[in-house]
Design a protein around this motif. Sequence first.
Motif, PDB file in Angstrom:
ATOM      1  N   ILE A  17     -16.340  -1.433 -34.166  1.00 41.73           N
ATOM      2  CA  ILE A  17     -14.440  -1.798 -33.160  1.00 41.73           C
ATOM      3  C   ILE A  17     -13.545  -2.703 -34.975  1.00 41.73           C
ATOM      4  O   ILE A  17     -12.162  -2.139 -34.894  1.00 41.73           O
ATOM      5  CB  ILE A  17     -14.256  -2.881 -32.421  1.00 41.73           C
ATOM      6  N   ASP A  18     -14.426  -2.593 -35.961  1.00 36.25           N
ATOM      7  CA  ASP A  18     -13.186  -2.928 -37.283  1.00 36.25           C
ATOM      8  C   ASP A  18     -12.924  -2.039 -37.822  1.00 36.25           C
ATOM      9  O   ASP A  18     -12.581  -0.609 -37.592  1.00 36.25           O
ATOM     10  CB  ASP A  18     -14.303  -4.050 -38.257  1.00 36.25           C
ATOM     11  N   GLY A  19     -11.775  -3.072 -38.702  1.00 40.49           N
ATOM     12  CA  GLY A  19     -11.245  -1.424 -39.440  1.00 40.49           C
ATOM     13  C   GLY A  19      -9.735  -1.707 -39.428  1.00 40.49           C
ATOM     14  O   GLY A  19      -9.141  -1.396 -38.069  1.00 40.49           O
ATOM     15  N   THR A  20      -9.038  -0.426 -39.568  1.00 36.33           N
ATOM     16  CA  THR A  20      -7.570  -0.400 -39.774  1.00 36.33           C
ATOM     17  C   THR A  20      -7.579   0.308 -38.078  1.00 36.33           C
ATOM     18  O   THR A  20      -8.002   0.246 -37.462  1.00 36.33           O
ATOM     19  CB  THR A  20      -7.117   1.388 -40.301  1.00 36.33           C
ATOM     20  N   THR A  21      -6.413  -1.080 -37.531  1.00 30.43           N
ATOM     21  CA  THR A  21      -5.806  -1.137 -36.693  1.00 30.43           C
ATOM     22  C   THR A  21      -4.042  -0.521 -36.391  1.00 30.43           C
ATOM     23  O   THR A  21      -3.638   0.255 -35.514  1.00 30.43           O
ATOM     24  CB  THR A  21      -5.351  -2.539 -35.836  1.00 30.43           C
ATOM     25  N   GLU A  22      -3.060  -0.739 -38.043  1.00 27.95           N
ATOM     26  CA  GLU A  22      -1.751   0.489 -37.682  1.00 27.95           C
ATOM     27  C   GLU A  22      -1.928   1.400 -37.774  1.00 27.95           C
ATOM     28  O   GLU A  22      -3.147   2.492 -38.129  1.00 27.95           O
ATOM     29  CB  GLU A  22      -1.286  -0.420 -39.140  1.00 27.95           C
ATOM     30  N   LYS A  23      -1.086   2.247 -36.702  1.00 23.35           N
ATOM     31  CA  LYS A  23      -1.414   3.246 -36.432  1.00 23.35           C
ATOM     32  C   LYS A  23       0.592   4.162 -37.358  1.00 23.35           C
ATOM     33  O   LYS A  23       1.723   3.606 -36.981  1.00 23.35           O
ATOM     34  CB  LYS A  23      -0.252   3.669 -34.618  1.00 23.35           C
TER      35      LYS A  23
END
Length: 256
Positions: free
Chosen positions: A121-127
């Motif tokens: 689930i980690d990593g980039t979250t910005e869309k």
Amino acid sequence: MKNTEKALALINTFASGDTAKARELLRDDYIQHNLAYGTGADAFIGSVSYLASAPVKTTVNNIRAFEDGDKVFLQTVYNFAGAGEQVAFDIFRFDENGKIAEHWDNIADIAAPNPSGHTQIDGTTEKKNVDREETRRIVAGFVGDVLRGENPDKLTSYYDGDKYIQHNTSIADGLSGLGAALAEMAEQGIAMVYDKTWFVLADGDYALAASSGSFGGTPTTYYDLFRVENGKIAEHWDVMETLADKKTWQNENGKF
């Protein structure tokens, strides 16, 4: 409320036990494709009531949320009544009146970090606010050419060299990590087969592909979330789920 907000409100009823909210959000003839549960709004509400009565409280932690037309797709960590953390992709379809009409999902236990230290689930979250149709085109092309094996020679064209962040529990970063994992599976005689892709849903620079096939000869469903950057596949999360034996199904709607 936007459809994304409604979908989040619905999954949070598992934690809150708010059956009235679930009833408000769902169509009476809600179609359920999770084969462990009955279909219809009453069956969903029964599950909410059951969880509310459990001695250990259910937790719901949404990680990423997206919307594409009449569908919302979510990546969420659940812990149902203390049974242990699981990561899921959920897809909800909304009707013309804004009611939740249909649901598909894939779910798996939380695992240890992969060889590159990334979790599921980690990593980039910005869309990023980019053209979803271009994202869909790239991901649909990759899924067909590479995962379904229609044009495997195009593999390298979908990546920026070896720049690729991998969240699969068994595979390391980079195109090199993917190649090593596939070679190891081949040595062990394990075939990962994608037969059909049912959805490619896109929002900004993210797209979710939902497919069916087999893994090591066992019927399997695959949900793959990709982030696209500068026209290339940049990051990947997934959930694989073994298709339940039909004798155990609690509804007749099928996985898709």
